[in-house]
Design a protein around this motif. Sequence first.
Motif, short mmCIF file in Angstrom:
data_model
loop_
_atom_site.label_atom_id
_atom_site.label_comp_id
_atom_site.label_asym_id
_atom_site.label_seq_id
_atom_site.Cartn_x
_atom_site.Cartn_y
_atom_site.Cartn_z
N PRO A 31 37.99 44.32 28.19
CA PRO A 31 37.93 44.25 26.72
C PRO A 31 36.50 44.39 26.22
O PRO A 31 35.57 43.79 26.78
CB PRO A 31 38.49 42.86 26.41
N ASP A 32 36.31 45.17 25.16
CA ASP A 32 34.99 45.34 24.57
C ASP A 32 34.49 44.00 24.04
O ASP A 32 35.25 43.22 23.47
CB ASP A 32 35.07 46.36 23.42
N GLY A 33 33.22 43.71 24.23
CA GLY A 33 32.64 42.45 23.78
C GLY A 33 32.78 41.31 24.77
O GLY A 33 32.51 40.16 24.43
N SER A 34 33.21 41.61 25.99
CA SER A 34 33.35 40.57 27.01
C SER A 34 31.98 40.13 27.51
O SER A 34 31.07 40.94 27.64
CB SER A 34 34.17 41.08 28.20
N ARG A 35 31.86 38.85 27.82
CA ARG A 35 30.63 38.29 28.38
C ARG A 35 30.66 38.41 29.90
O ARG A 35 31.67 38.14 30.52
CB ARG A 35 30.48 36.83 27.99
N ILE A 36 29.55 38.83 30.48
CA ILE A 36 29.46 38.95 31.93
C ILE A 36 29.18 37.56 32.52
O ILE A 36 28.27 36.86 32.08
CB ILE A 36 28.34 39.92 32.35
N CYS A 37 29.98 37.18 33.50
CA CYS A 37 29.80 35.92 34.22
C CYS A 37 29.68 36.22 35.71
O CYS A 37 30.20 37.23 36.18
CB CYS A 37 30.98 34.99 33.99
N ILE A 38 29.01 35.34 36.42
CA ILE A 38 28.85 35.49 37.86
C ILE A 38 29.59 34.34 38.52
O ILE A 38 29.36 33.17 38.21
CB ILE A 38 27.35 35.45 38.26
N TRP A 39 30.50 34.68 39.43
CA TRP A 39 31.23 33.67 40.20
C TRP A 39 30.57 33.62 41.57
O TRP A 39 30.83 34.45 42.42
CB TRP A 39 32.68 34.04 40.29
N TYR A 40 29.70 32.65 41.76
CA TYR A 40 28.92 32.52 42.99
C TYR A 40 29.70 31.67 43.98
O TYR A 40 29.99 30.51 43.73
CB TYR A 40 27.56 31.89 42.68
N LYS A 41 30.02 32.28 45.13
CA LYS A 41 30.77 31.58 46.17
C LYS A 41 30.04 31.63 47.51
O LYS A 41 30.64 31.45 48.56
CB LYS A 41 32.17 32.17 46.30
N GLY A 42 28.72 31.86 47.46
CA GLY A 42 27.93 31.92 48.68
C GLY A 42 27.84 30.56 49.35
O GLY A 42 27.72 29.53 48.70
N ASN A 43 27.90 30.55 50.68
CA ASN A 43 27.82 29.33 51.49
C ASN A 43 28.88 28.30 51.11
O ASN A 43 28.65 27.10 51.18
CB ASN A 43 26.43 28.69 51.38
N GLY A 44 30.03 28.76 50.65
CA GLY A 44 31.12 27.85 50.33
C GLY A 44 31.05 27.24 48.94
O GLY A 44 31.88 26.40 48.59
N ALA A 45 30.07 27.62 48.15
CA ALA A 45 29.97 27.10 46.78
C ALA A 45 31.10 27.69 45.92
O ALA A 45 31.74 28.67 46.30
CB ALA A 45 28.62 27.46 46.19
N ASN A 46 31.32 27.08 44.77
CA ASN A 46 32.31 27.58 43.82
C ASN A 46 31.73 27.37 42.43
O ASN A 46 32.12 26.46 41.71
CB ASN A 46 33.64 26.84 43.99
N THR A 47 30.78 28.22 42.07
CA THR A 47 29.98 28.02 40.87
C THR A 47 30.14 29.17 39.90
O THR A 47 30.05 30.33 40.29
CB THR A 47 28.48 27.89 41.26
N LEU A 48 30.35 28.84 38.64
CA LEU A 48 30.45 29.83 37.58
C LEU A 48 29.16 29.84 36.78
O LEU A 48 28.72 28.79 36.31
CB LEU A 48 31.63 29.52 36.67
#
Length: 160
Positions: free
Chosen positions: A134-151
């Motif tokens: 969808p136009d106007g969507s915000r880019i987010c990073i889902w970081y799962k390195g080393n078992g993390a679960n971070t947005l």
Amino acid sequence: MHQQYQKAKTGKILLVCFAVCSVVYLGLLYWINQRVDVADISGCETAGAEDMEYKIEKVSCMYDYIDIRGYAYQPGVSLLTADTELLAYDAASGLYYRLPTEQVKKPKLTKQADDGCNYDYAQFRSVTLQKKIPDGSRICIWYKGNGANTLIQTDEVIYY
């Protein structure tokens, strides 16, 4: 009676079979690599600039595709497993869309940090059809390195 072996006819049949299999394989590969689905981010921790080192380096639109490049890592922690995904957050629907993301080796990040940790695979890239986001969507990073679960919510917004 035995029929005569015909090289030309057999070669053409093999060529057609190979071409059909190649087209099917490439079609499946394209479909898998362009799949955008809704992501369930329940259970994710949220992080900001104080917890993570991240940057969306480039967002470009060309030929109906969006190309997003950047990196994310936790300072002081070597990246043993690289598993970062890009998400597009549509505020109107409240949904997060998982974008096809690949990890990219970038030894420059490790050299820049110069803290004894390995961030070589902290870089990522996503190339997606515009019509799937969808136009106007915000880019987010889902970081799962080393078992993390971070947005990680970034300030980058996709406009095309």
